[in-house]
Design a protein around this motif. Structure first.
Motif, PDB file in Angstrom:
ATOM      1  N   UNK A 245      55.389  34.999  37.992  1.00 27.82           N
ATOM      2  CA  UNK A 245      54.588  34.753  39.196  1.00 27.82           C
ATOM      3  C   UNK A 245      54.796  35.835  40.258  1.00 27.82           C
ATOM      4  N   UNK A 246      55.982  36.451  40.271  1.00 26.24           N
ATOM      5  CA  UNK A 246      56.230  37.464  41.307  1.00 26.24           C
ATOM      6  C   UNK A 246      55.530  38.794  41.007  1.00 26.24           C
ATOM      7  N   UNK A 247      54.784  38.860  39.894  1.00 25.38           N
ATOM      8  CA  UNK A 247      54.000  40.073  39.609  1.00 25.38           C
ATOM      9  C   UNK A 247      52.652  40.063  40.323  1.00 25.38           C
ATOM     10  N   UNK A 248      52.317  38.981  41.013  1.00 20.68           N
ATOM     11  CA  UNK A 248      51.017  38.934  41.702  1.00 20.68           C
ATOM     12  C   UNK A 248      50.918  40.043  42.746  1.00 20.68           C
ATOM     13  N   UNK A 249      49.785  40.723  42.791  1.00 23.04           N
ATOM     14  CA  UNK A 249      49.569  41.796  43.773  1.00 23.04           C
ATOM     15  C   UNK A 249      49.366  41.185  45.156  1.00 23.04           C
TER      16      UNK A 249
ATOM     17  N   UNK B 115      40.658  34.276  42.159  1.00 19.60           N
ATOM     18  CA  UNK B 115      40.989  35.652  42.504  1.00 19.60           C
ATOM     19  C   UNK B 115      41.024  36.464  41.211  1.00 19.60           C
ATOM     20  N   UNK B 116      40.369  37.602  41.223  1.00 22.79           N
ATOM     21  CA  UNK B 116      40.371  38.482  40.043  1.00 22.79           C
ATOM     22  C   UNK B 116      41.403  39.588  40.208  1.00 22.79           C
ATOM     23  N   UNK B 117      41.824  40.166  39.084  1.00 22.22           N
ATOM     24  CA  UNK B 117      42.653  41.382  39.085  1.00 22.22           C
ATOM     25  C   UNK B 117      43.870  41.285  40.000  1.00 22.22           C
ATOM     26  N   UNK B 118      44.638  40.207  39.853  1.00 22.44           N
ATOM     27  CA  UNK B 118      45.792  40.038  40.747  1.00 22.44           C
ATOM     28  C   UNK B 118      47.118  40.375  40.060  1.00 22.44           C
ATOM     29  N   UNK B 119      47.055  40.910  38.858  1.00 25.41           N
ATOM     30  CA  UNK B 119      48.264  41.393  38.165  1.00 25.41           C
ATOM     31  C   UNK B 119      47.934  42.800  37.665  1.00 25.41           C
ATOM     32  N   UNK B 120      48.831  43.753  37.948  1.00 23.44           N
ATOM     33  CA  UNK B 120      48.574  45.163  37.608  1.00 23.44           C
ATOM     34  C   UNK B 120      48.231  45.376  36.144  1.00 23.44           C
TER      35      UNK B 120
END
Ligand code: ZN
Length: 283
Positions: free
Chosen positions: A215-219, A77-82
């Motif tokens: 880990x809780x920063x994942x979009x 998965x790409x771009x999953x953190x802001x």
């Protein structure tokens, strides 16, 4: 519970560096390798929960192999953190993440050396890897976590010039050179890992912190990802999902920074442990 691939045998890790071989202890009911154990995951977990090992052995990190050595698919998965999407300048679509393959010939042991490919600029991406333990299609968000065997640490090594070559990017190939997907050190079950809240995910090169997040920063959560993927493809036991990387990658820096021969990279997630690669020059 922690389950490791030790010399191609699926093993339960007890504490520190002691383990037992699942096939031997279950008298052949489960195993011998990780693919067989993952294919019968629910029964295995029920058996292992109250098994008292009769024979244990100690192991070194060099004996560890990839937690799922023959997955039918590896997703990333790409771009999953802001913050990571901001540093790359690539916009995030909050309804559907970028998804690309990492081909299975790129899998590597968690402590294997990485030989740099010729004429390449290699970047780091520490990621939480979800390991599938139950097959399914059209899995709902509510049921998604019951399809997870557990979690491991992965490095999504990336050859940046190749990744962005041409008019349609080459994410799959650029992230699938030999040794570009180390995964380990073991599978930690979801109940043992617990809540993602505040759990750090970090990457260091030669002792210097390059990436750090939680880990809780994942979009898109792991449940979101499983629901989205399984609307299109069937997920199978042993499949691996790299869930995206926090900020701090090398190519977004000014000037850009890449891995060099002689360096050592370590990737850690609180509750899962650490994996580590020595970087060597072209073989
Ligand atoms: Zn990645």
């Amino acid at each position: 519970m922690k389950i490791a691939n030790i010399r191609n045998q699926a093993c339960v890790v007890l504490d520190g560096n002691r383990a037992y071989a699942i096939s031997q202890e279950s008298k052949g009911r489960f195993g011998p390798g990780m693919p067989e154990v993952l294919a019968d995951w629910q029964s295995f977990i029920a058996w292992a929960a109250d098994h008292q090992a009769t024979e244990t052995f100690s192991f070194t990190e060099e004996a560890l192999g990839p937690v799922s050595p023959r997955p039918s698919q590896i997703f990333a998965i790409g771009l999953n953190y802001d913050e990571h999407s901001r540093e790359t300048g690539l916009a995030v679509d909050k309804t559907f993440p970028p998804v690309f393959p990492k081909w299975s010939s790129s899998l590597a042991a968690p402590f294997a050396a990485l030989a740099l490919p010729r004429d390449a600029s290699i970047d780091w991406e520490v990621e939480l890897v979800a390991v599938i333990g139950r097959s399914g299609r059209n899995i709902t968000r509510e049921n998604a976590l019951s399809h997870i065997a557990g979690y491991a640490i992965g490095q999504d090594f990336s050859n940046r010039p190749m990744q962005f070559i041409g008019s349609a990017p080459q994410f799959g190939l650029a992230k699938s050179h030999a040794g570009f997907s180390p995964v380990g050190p073991w599978i930690v079950t979801a109940d043992e890992l617990g809540d993602f809240k505040g759990r750090t995910i970090q990457c260091e090169v030669d002792g210097e912190v390059r990436q750090s997040g939680t880990l809780d920063q994942m979009i898109f959560s792991v449940s979101d990802i499983i629901a989205i993927l399984s609307e299109i493809v069937a997920l199978e036991p042993g499949d691996l999902i790299f869930t995206g990387t926090p900020s701090g990658v090398g190519y977004s820096r000014k000037p850009p920074l890449f891995l060099a021969s002689g360096s050592e990279i370590s990737s850690s997630i609180e509750g899962l442990g650490t994996i580590r690669q020595k970087i060597t020059s072209v073989a």
